[in-house]
Each structure stands twice: as structure tokens, then as C-alpha cells.
Scaffold this motif. Structure first.
Motif, mmCIF file in Angstrom:
data_model
loop_
_atom_site.group_PDB
_atom_site.id
_atom_site.type_symbol
_atom_site.label_atom_id
_atom_site.label_comp_id
_atom_site.label_asym_id
_atom_site.label_seq_id
_atom_site.Cartn_x
_atom_site.Cartn_y
_atom_site.Cartn_z
ATOM 1 N N HIS A 227 0.851 -1.197 0.000
ATOM 2 C CA HIS A 227 0.000 0.000 0.000
ATOM 3 C C HIS A 227 0.885 1.245 0.000
ATOM 4 O O HIS A 227 0.963 1.968 1.002
ATOM 5 C CB HIS A 227 -0.918 -0.001 1.226
ATOM 6 N N PRO A 228 1.552 1.546 -1.109
ATOM 7 C CA PRO A 228 2.514 2.664 -1.115
ATOM 8 C C PRO A 228 1.869 4.039 -0.955
ATOM 9 O O PRO A 228 2.542 4.992 -0.569
ATOM 10 C CB PRO A 228 3.190 2.538 -2.486
ATOM 11 N N ASP A 229 0.574 4.135 -1.205
ATOM 12 C CA ASP A 229 -0.083 5.438 -1.113
ATOM 13 C C ASP A 229 -0.580 5.764 0.296
ATOM 14 O O ASP A 229 -1.068 6.864 0.531
ATOM 15 C CB ASP A 229 -1.248 5.512 -2.104
ATOM 16 N N LEU A 230 -0.457 4.829 1.246
ATOM 17 C CA LEU A 230 -0.933 5.058 2.610
ATOM 18 C C LEU A 230 0.205 5.508 3.516
ATOM 19 O O LEU A 230 1.348 5.106 3.349
ATOM 20 C CB LEU A 230 -1.553 3.775 3.182
ATOM 21 N N THR A 231 -0.140 6.333 4.502
ATOM 22 C CA THR A 231 0.839 6.745 5.504
ATOM 23 C C THR A 231 0.953 5.660 6.571
ATOM 24 O O THR A 231 0.142 4.730 6.628
ATOM 25 C CB THR A 231 0.412 8.063 6.172
ATOM 26 N N ASP A 232 1.963 5.788 7.435
ATOM 27 C CA ASP A 232 2.150 4.816 8.511
ATOM 28 C C ASP A 232 0.921 4.743 9.415
ATOM 29 O O ASP A 232 0.501 3.656 9.829
ATOM 30 C CB ASP A 232 3.370 5.162 9.354
ATOM 31 N N SER A 233 0.341 5.884 9.730
ATOM 32 C CA SER A 233 -0.822 5.895 10.622
ATOM 33 C C SER A 233 -2.042 5.264 9.948
ATOM 34 O O SER A 233 -2.831 4.586 10.605
ATOM 35 C CB SER A 233 -1.142 7.303 11.098
ATOM 36 N N GLN A 234 -2.182 5.456 8.630
ATOM 37 C CA GLN A 234 -3.292 4.826 7.926
ATOM 38 C C GLN A 234 -3.123 3.306 7.891
ATOM 39 O O GLN A 234 -4.092 2.571 8.038
ATOM 40 C CB GLN A 234 -3.400 5.379 6.502
ATOM 41 N N ILE A 235 -1.888 2.854 7.702
ATOM 42 C CA ILE A 235 -1.629 1.404 7.726
ATOM 43 C C ILE A 235 -1.912 0.842 9.107
ATOM 44 O O ILE A 235 -2.521 -0.216 9.247
ATOM 45 C CB ILE A 235 -0.180 1.110 7.283
ATOM 46 N N LYS A 236 -1.505 1.578 10.138
ATOM 47 C CA LYS A 236 -1.757 1.118 11.504
ATOM 48 C C LYS A 236 -3.256 1.037 11.785
ATOM 49 O O LYS A 236 -3.732 0.079 12.391
ATOM 50 C CB LYS A 236 -1.076 2.040 12.509
ATOM 51 N N ASP A 237 -4.015 2.031 11.334
ATOM 52 C CA ASP A 237 -5.472 1.997 11.498
ATOM 53 C C ASP A 237 -6.079 0.813 10.760
ATOM 54 O O ASP A 237 -6.976 0.143 11.272
ATOM 55 C CB ASP A 237 -6.104 3.293 10.994
ATOM 56 N N MET A 238 -5.592 0.523 9.563
ATOM 57 C CA MET A 238 -6.096 -0.598 8.783
ATOM 58 C C MET A 238 -5.824 -1.924 9.498
ATOM 59 O O MET A 238 -6.709 -2.784 9.602
ATOM 60 C CB MET A 238 -5.449 -0.614 7.399
ATOM 61 N N VAL A 239 -4.612 -2.069 10.024
ATOM 62 C CA VAL A 239 -4.262 -3.297 10.746
ATOM 63 C C VAL A 239 -5.118 -3.437 11.994
ATOM 64 O O VAL A 239 -5.622 -4.524 12.295
ATOM 65 C CB VAL A 239 -2.757 -3.300 11.097
ATOM 66 N N ASN A 240 -5.309 -2.339 12.728
ATOM 67 C CA ASN A 240 -6.139 -2.393 13.934
ATOM 68 C C ASN A 240 -7.578 -2.762 13.609
ATOM 69 O O ASN A 240 -8.216 -3.516 14.342
ATOM 70 C CB ASN A 240 -6.083 -1.059 14.686
ATOM 71 N N ASN A 241 -8.111 -2.241 12.506
ATOM 72 C CA ASN A 241 -9.473 -2.590 12.108
ATOM 73 C C ASN A 241 -9.581 -4.059 11.716
ATOM 74 O O ASN A 241 -10.554 -4.726 12.049
ATOM 75 C CB ASN A 241 -9.938 -1.713 10.939
ATOM 76 N N CYS A 242 -8.586 -4.559 11.004
ATOM 77 C CA CYS A 242 -8.628 -5.953 10.554
ATOM 78 C C CYS A 242 -8.450 -6.935 11.710
ATOM 79 O O CYS A 242 -8.952 -8.047 11.661
ATOM 80 C CB CYS A 242 -7.556 -6.205 9.505
ATOM 81 N N HIS A 243 -7.709 -6.534 12.734
ATOM 82 C CA HIS A 243 -7.421 -7.428 13.852
ATOM 83 C C HIS A 243 -8.193 -7.065 15.120
ATOM 84 O O HIS A 243 -7.784 -7.422 16.216
ATOM 85 C CB HIS A 243 -5.920 -7.425 14.143
ATOM 86 N N SER A 244 -9.293 -6.388 14.962
ATOM 87 C CA SER A 244 -10.080 -6.015 16.141
ATOM 88 C C SER A 244 -10.774 -7.251 16.716
ATOM 89 O O SER A 244 -10.948 -8.254 16.041
ATOM 90 C CB SER A 244 -11.113 -4.950 15.781
ATOM 91 N N GLY B 193 -14.118 -8.867 15.124
ATOM 92 C CA GLY B 193 -14.091 -9.842 14.048
ATOM 93 C C GLY B 193 -14.395 -9.294 12.671
ATOM 94 O O GLY B 193 -14.160 -9.955 11.685
ATOM 95 N N THR B 194 -14.921 -8.100 12.569
ATOM 96 C CA THR B 194 -15.193 -7.519 11.263
ATOM 97 C C THR B 194 -14.664 -6.102 11.231
ATOM 98 O O THR B 194 -14.694 -5.390 12.229
ATOM 99 C CB THR B 194 -16.705 -7.491 10.958
ATOM 100 N N ALA B 195 -14.199 -5.713 10.081
ATOM 101 C CA ALA B 195 -13.725 -4.340 9.915
ATOM 102 C C ALA B 195 -14.861 -3.489 9.359
ATOM 103 O O ALA B 195 -15.631 -3.927 8.533
ATOM 104 C CB ALA B 195 -12.535 -4.327 8.954
ATOM 105 N N ARG B 196 -14.945 -2.287 9.866
ATOM 106 C CA ARG B 196 -15.988 -1.366 9.410
ATOM 107 C C ARG B 196 -15.359 -0.313 8.513
ATOM 108 O O ARG B 196 -14.441 0.398 8.922
ATOM 109 C CB ARG B 196 -16.627 -0.705 10.617
ATOM 110 N N VAL B 197 -15.792 -0.237 7.283
ATOM 111 C CA VAL B 197 -15.259 0.732 6.335
ATOM 112 C C VAL B 197 -16.090 1.993 6.414
ATOM 113 O O VAL B 197 -17.309 1.949 6.353
ATOM 114 C CB VAL B 197 -15.288 0.159 4.905
ATOM 115 N N GLU B 198 -15.415 3.114 6.547
ATOM 116 C CA GLU B 198 -16.115 4.393 6.637
ATOM 117 C C GLU B 198 -15.752 5.274 5.488
ATOM 118 O O GLU B 198 -14.732 5.244 4.939
ATOM 119 C CB GLU B 198 -15.784 5.071 7.956
#
Length: 69
Positions: free
Chosen positions: A44-61, A64-69
Motif C-alpha cells: 500500500h505505497p499510497d498510505l501513511t504509517d498511521s493509515q496502515i496502523k489503522d487498517m491493521v487495527n481494524n482488521c485485527h479487532s 471480528g469484522t472491519a468497518r469501512v467508513e
């Protein structure tokens, strides 16, 4: 014969516990996320470190499901 089996079981337990303690400390204090970050940046070269961290946190919450906003 019973003493031999008890000795073998004790040896296996001690070696297993020692191996898991070593494996837990072998990553030099880096978290799983810090180890994964370079690979995530390649995927994901277009994402910042914080966006990647948020994505990982959503996927591993725990929910059990990630919520896309």
C-alpha cells in the motif's frame, strides 16, 4: 522404567519452555507491527504509517469484522 519416562517428560517440558521464552525475546523488542510495516508499505505505497496502523487495527479487532467508513 517409570523414572526414565518422568525424566524424558521433564526434559521435554524444560526444553519447550526454554524455546518459547527464547523465541519471545528473539525479535529484539520490536512489535509485530514494526516488523510488518515495510511489507505493508510495499503493498500500500499510497498510505501513511498511521493509515496502515489503522487498517491493521481494524482488521485485527476483537469484533471480528472491519468497518469501512
Amino acid at each position: 522404567m517409570k523414572k526414565i519416562w518422568l525424566g524424558i517428560i521433564a526434559l521435554v517440558l524444560v526444553m519447550g519452555i526454554g524455546t518459547s521464552v527464547y523465541a519471545a525475546e528473539a525479535d529484539n523488542g520490536q512489535s509485530w507491527f514494526e516488523n510488518m510495516l515495510p511489507f505493508a508499505k510495499k503493498m500500500h505505497p499510497d498510505l501513511t504509517d498511521s493509515q496502515i496502523k489503522d487498517m491493521v487495527n481494524n482488521c485485527h479487532s476483537k469484533q471480528g469484522t472491519a468497518r469501512v467508513e
